[in-house]
Design an enzyme around this catalytic site. Structure first.
Site, short mmCIF file in Angstrom:
data_model
loop_
_atom_site.label_atom_id
_atom_site.label_comp_id
_atom_site.label_asym_id
_atom_site.label_seq_id
_atom_site.Cartn_x
_atom_site.Cartn_y
_atom_site.Cartn_z
N ASP A 130 -5.76 -25.09 -45.08
CA ASP A 130 -6.13 -26.01 -46.15
C ASP A 130 -6.98 -27.12 -45.52
O ASP A 130 -6.49 -27.89 -44.70
CB ASP A 130 -4.84 -26.60 -46.75
CG ASP A 130 -5.11 -27.63 -47.82
OD1 ASP A 130 -6.28 -28.02 -48.01
OD2 ASP A 130 -4.13 -28.05 -48.47
N TYR A 181 -15.52 -34.70 -59.21
CA TYR A 181 -16.32 -33.73 -58.45
C TYR A 181 -17.66 -34.35 -58.02
O TYR A 181 -18.07 -34.23 -56.86
CB TYR A 181 -16.54 -32.50 -59.33
CG TYR A 181 -17.31 -31.37 -58.70
CD1 TYR A 181 -16.71 -30.53 -57.76
CD2 TYR A 181 -18.64 -31.12 -59.04
CE1 TYR A 181 -17.42 -29.48 -57.19
CE2 TYR A 181 -19.35 -30.08 -58.49
CZ TYR A 181 -18.75 -29.26 -57.56
OH TYR A 181 -19.44 -28.22 -57.00
N ALA A 217 -18.41 -37.50 -57.65
CA ALA A 217 -18.17 -38.53 -56.62
C ALA A 217 -17.93 -37.87 -55.27
O ALA A 217 -18.44 -38.33 -54.24
CB ALA A 217 -16.99 -39.40 -57.02
N LYS A 243 -19.07 -35.02 -54.24
CA LYS A 243 -20.31 -34.40 -53.75
C LYS A 243 -21.35 -35.45 -53.35
O LYS A 243 -22.18 -35.21 -52.47
CB LYS A 243 -20.86 -33.43 -54.81
CG LYS A 243 -19.95 -32.21 -55.05
CD LYS A 243 -19.76 -31.41 -53.77
CE LYS A 243 -18.98 -30.12 -53.98
NZ LYS A 243 -18.84 -29.34 -52.76
P1 NAD Z 1 -15.33 -20.60 -55.44
O1 NAD Z 1 -14.28 -21.29 -56.25
O2 NAD Z 1 -15.80 -19.25 -55.86
O3 NAD Z 1 -14.87 -20.53 -53.91
C1 NAD Z 1 -14.30 -21.63 -53.26
C2 NAD Z 1 -13.44 -21.12 -52.12
O4 NAD Z 1 -12.84 -22.26 -51.49
C3 NAD Z 1 -12.28 -20.22 -52.58
O5 NAD Z 1 -12.23 -19.06 -51.79
C4 NAD Z 1 -11.05 -21.10 -52.41
O6 NAD Z 1 -9.86 -20.37 -52.11
C5 NAD Z 1 -11.46 -21.98 -51.24
N1 NAD Z 1 -10.68 -23.23 -51.19
C6 NAD Z 1 -10.31 -24.00 -52.24
N2 NAD Z 1 -9.57 -25.03 -51.81
C7 NAD Z 1 -9.48 -24.92 -50.45
C8 NAD Z 1 -8.84 -25.68 -49.45
N3 NAD Z 1 -8.13 -26.78 -49.74
N4 NAD Z 1 -8.94 -25.27 -48.17
C9 NAD Z 1 -9.64 -24.16 -47.85
N5 NAD Z 1 -10.26 -23.39 -48.76
C10 NAD Z 1 -10.18 -23.77 -50.05
O7 NAD Z 1 -16.57 -21.65 -55.38
P2 NAD Z 1 -18.12 -21.40 -55.13
O8 NAD Z 1 -18.80 -21.40 -56.44
O9 NAD Z 1 -18.36 -20.28 -54.17
O10 NAD Z 1 -18.49 -22.79 -54.45
C11 NAD Z 1 -18.57 -22.97 -53.05
C12 NAD Z 1 -19.06 -24.37 -52.77
O11 NAD Z 1 -20.32 -24.59 -53.42
C13 NAD Z 1 -18.14 -25.48 -53.29
O12 NAD Z 1 -18.13 -26.56 -52.39
C14 NAD Z 1 -18.79 -25.88 -54.59
O13 NAD Z 1 -18.45 -27.18 -54.97
C15 NAD Z 1 -20.26 -25.74 -54.24
N6 NAD Z 1 -21.14 -25.60 -55.39
C16 NAD Z 1 -21.03 -24.53 -56.24
C17 NAD Z 1 -21.91 -24.44 -57.31
C18 NAD Z 1 -21.85 -23.30 -58.28
O14 NAD Z 1 -22.64 -23.33 -59.27
N7 NAD Z 1 -21.04 -22.29 -58.08
C19 NAD Z 1 -22.87 -25.43 -57.53
C20 NAD Z 1 -22.94 -26.49 -56.65
C21 NAD Z 1 -22.08 -26.56 -55.58
#
Ligand code: NAD
Length: 248
Positions: free
Chosen positions: A63, A155, A157, A159
Site C-alpha cells: 500500500d 482528487y 487537489a 493531482k
Molecule cells: P485503475 O483504477 O485502473 O488502476 C489503479 C491501480 O492502483 C489499481 O491496480 C489499484 O489496485 C492500485 N492501487 C490503488 N490504491 C493503491 C494503494 N494504496 N497502493 C498501491 N496500489 C494501489 O486506474 P488507472 O485509470 O489505470 O489510473 C492510473 C493512474 O492514472 C492514477 O494515478 C490515476 O489517477 C491517473 N489518471 C487516470 C486517468 C484516466 O482517465 N483513467 C486520467 C488521469 C490520470
C-alpha cells in the site's frame, strides 16, 4: 537492444489499467520491473504476463500510503535486481463527491494514497538514487490537477499536489542527475473511467480537440520516453497527454 536494458524500474498501481501497460512497455524495452500494487493477485498477473513474454518482472503487494510498504517495495528492487533506476508513481484512487457532501474520510484517503503515496516512494527510492547519482522519477498527475473538476476536489487537489511535489523533488535532486517529471493524462479509457455514464463520456469527448479518449498506451509511451536517456535534459516538467483538452 531495448533503450532500458540493464535498468531497474518500480511501477506502483501496476496490477491493472495504465500502470500495467507502463510495466509491459518498460519491460519490452529491457527494464527489469517491480510490479507493485495493493492487490496481490493482479500484481502477480502483470508480472507473470511480462515473464511469459520473455521479460524480467517480479510482483509485490504493498500500500503506497504506508511508508513501511514503500520501503519494502524499494528493498524488493534491490534484492531481486540489485538496483533502482526508474520510479513510476502511478497508484491512484478516486472518491468523488461534491464538496458539500464530501466526507473527511473521502478527502483524507485520496490525499493519503495519491499524494502521500508518491512522497513515500520518492523518499525511499531517492536514498538509493542519490547514492547511485542517477534516477528517473515519473509521477502520474491528471489534467484535473491543472483545471479542477466538479465532484473531484479531493482528487484534483491530490493531482495538483503531485505537480508541486514533482517540481520540488526535481530541484532537490537535480545536482545528483535525478530527473523528476509528471505526466498529466486527460480522459483515458480504463477501469477507472469505464463505468462513467455514456452522456458524461460524450460530454468529455466533445471537449477534446482530437475527439477521442486516450488509451493507456498513449500514456505509457510518454512515460517510457521520460524513463529513457532520450529525456536526460528534461526535469521538473508536466507533460499533458490529453488530446489537447487543456491548453495553457
Ligand atoms: P485503475 O483504477 O485502473 O488502476 C489503479 C491501480 O492502483 C489499481 O491496480 C489499484 O489496485 C492500485 N492501487 C490503488 N490504491 C493503491 C494503494 N494504496 N497502493 C498501491 N496500489 C494501489 O486506474 P488507472 O485509470 O489505470 O489510473 C492510473 C493512474 O492514472 C492514477 O494515478 C490515476 O489517477 C491517473 N489518471 C487516470 C486517468 C484516466 O482517465 N483513467 C486520467 C488521469 C490520470
Amino acid at each position: 537492444m531495448g533503450i532500458l536494458e540493464k535498468k531497474v524500474a518500480i511501477i506502483t498501481g501496476a496490477g491493472r489499467g495504465i500502470g500495467r501497460v507502463i510495466a509491459v512497455e518498460l519491460a519490452k524495452e529491457g527494464a527489469s520491473v517491480v510490479v507493485a500494487d495493493i492487490d496481490e493477485n493482479t500484481a502477480k498477473e502483470t508480472a507473470d504476463g511480462i515473464c511469459s513474454s520473455g521479460g524480467k518482472a517480479v510482483s509485490i503487494a504493498g500500500d503506497v500510503s504506508s511508508p513501511e510498504d514503500a520501503k519494502e517495495i524499494v528493498d524488493k528492487a534491490l534484492e531481486e535486481f540489485s538496483g533502482l533506476d526508474i520510479l513510476v508513481n502511478n497508484a491512484g484512487i478516486v472518491r468523488d463527491n461534491l464538496i458539500m457532501r464530501m466526507t473527511e474520510d473521502e478527502w483524507d484517503l485520496v490525499i493519503k494514497v495519491n499524494l502521500k503515496g508518491a512522497f513515500n516512494l520518492i523518499k525511499s527510492a531517492s536514498r538509493v538514487m542519490l547514492k547511485r547519482r542517477y534516477g528517473k522519477i515519473i509521477n502520474i498527475s491528471s489534467v484535473v490537477g491543472i483545471m479542477g473538476n466538479v465532484g473531484q476536489a479531493n482528487y484534483s487537489a491530490s493531482k495538483a499536489g503531485i505537480i508541486g511535489l514533482t517540481r520540488s523533488a526535481a530541484k532537490e535532486f537535480a545536482s545528483r542527475n535525478i530527473c523528476v517529471n509528471a505526466v498529466a493524462p486527460g480522459y483515458i479509457e480504463t477501469d477507472m473511467t469505464r463505468n462513467l455514464p455514456e452522456e458524461v463520456k460524450k460530454a468529455f469527448i466533445s471537449t477534446i480537440p482530437l475527439k477521442r479518449a486516450g488509451s493507456a498506451g498513449d500514456v505509457a509511451r510518454v512515460v517510457k520516453f521520460l524513463a529513457s536517456p532520450d529525456s536526460d535534459y528534461i526535469t521538473g516538467q508536466v507533460i499533458q497527454v490529453d488530446g489537447g483538452m487543456v491548453m495553457a
